[in-house]
Design a protein around this motif. Sequence first.
Motif, short mmCIF file in Angstrom:
data_model
loop_
_atom_site.label_atom_id
_atom_site.label_comp_id
_atom_site.label_asym_id
_atom_site.label_seq_id
_atom_site.Cartn_x
_atom_site.Cartn_y
_atom_site.Cartn_z
N TYR A 71 0.85 -1.19 0.00
CA TYR A 71 0.00 0.00 0.00
C TYR A 71 0.89 1.24 0.00
N ARG B 175 -8.47 4.06 3.45
CA ARG B 175 -7.86 3.39 2.30
C ARG B 175 -7.17 2.10 2.72
N THR C 120 -9.68 -0.56 3.23
CA THR C 120 -10.11 -1.12 1.94
C THR C 120 -9.12 -2.17 1.45
N HIS C 121 -7.82 -1.86 1.56
CA HIS C 121 -6.79 -2.84 1.18
C HIS C 121 -6.94 -4.13 2.00
N ASN D 99 -9.63 -5.27 3.48
CA ASN D 99 -10.86 -5.96 3.08
C ASN D 99 -10.63 -6.75 1.79
N ASP D 100 -9.97 -6.13 0.81
CA ASP D 100 -9.69 -6.83 -0.45
C ASP D 100 -8.82 -8.05 -0.22
N TYR D 101 -7.80 -7.89 0.63
CA TYR D 101 -6.91 -9.02 0.92
C TYR D 101 -7.68 -10.16 1.58
N ILE E 140 -10.91 -10.86 1.51
CA ILE E 140 -11.84 -11.51 0.58
C ILE E 140 -11.09 -12.47 -0.34
N HIS E 141 -9.93 -12.04 -0.84
CA HIS E 141 -9.13 -12.92 -1.69
C HIS E 141 -8.65 -14.14 -0.91
#
Length: 302
Positions: free
Chosen positions: A98, A106, A109-110, A112-114, A116-117
């Motif tokens: 990041y 922000r 958000t990073h 959360n994306d990690y 979920i993946h």
Amino acid sequence: MYLQHFGLSQLPFNLTPDTEFFCDLPTHREALNVLLIALQSGEGFIKITGPVGAGKTLLCRKLLNELPSPFVTAYIANPHLSPAALFKAIADELGIKYNRSSGQSRILTHLNDYLIHAATQAQRIVLIIDEAQAMPLETLEALRLLTNLETEKQKLLQIVLFGQAELDQVLQKKSIRQLRQRITFSYTLKSLNHAQVKDYLLHRLQIAGNSHTDLLPPLSVAGLYFFSRGIPRLLNILTNKAMLAAYGKGLSKIGWQQVQLAAQDTDATRMRWRLLGFRPALLGILLLIGGIVFYLSLTLSL
């Protein structure tokens, strides 16, 4: 020379949380089982508390070593951070890239994306926070935002808090009551009793290479239990000092006098000695009587 004198291959009573010396005593095994069961069942928030020196950090390291795949861990040792700094520390632990100038939202958000993946890869992410009582209130509240990260089926992040008893007091504050309600599993580490103190000391000596069970006579064990109040860190400090005193005298066993010297030389136990108001010899007799009574009670119960 010290190690050779006592037949040791390494120092048995270091204060560093070395998992090689983890002693499988009931209170620590129960706490570890609670953690493993709760994490395996997908619980979102877990709390482990205990007095200073009870072995929380060692238990934390043991958990990190024992969690199997597909668990992935992020470990925060010093959580006295702002919410944004905490999120960045978690991202660093998980290897998330990041922009260092990114703000709190922000970074979230990073994360959360990690997460979920990771869930699509069947990975289970566990955040472990040591010394959680040191966290500012606003940072504790920010943890609740992390527990909001979930799918319809599961939590994307599981959180384990290790802290001193003050953590329970902090969690009683009205401003973070929503966080408190989300703690589904908790366990309080207890001090060791007399029999557990003996097992603990002999275990550490054996791991360090000493096979002579007579190094610590019953009276010395009773004294170490009395002065330490069954707290592992104090046991390590007192026993190490007592062994050094015995080595200085060329003794092969740790006597009552060496335990007495260790207690008088340790700030955390010196007052306990003074408040008794007894002569050392009288206290030694009382400890001996207590040890005999304890031994007889165990014998009669078998």
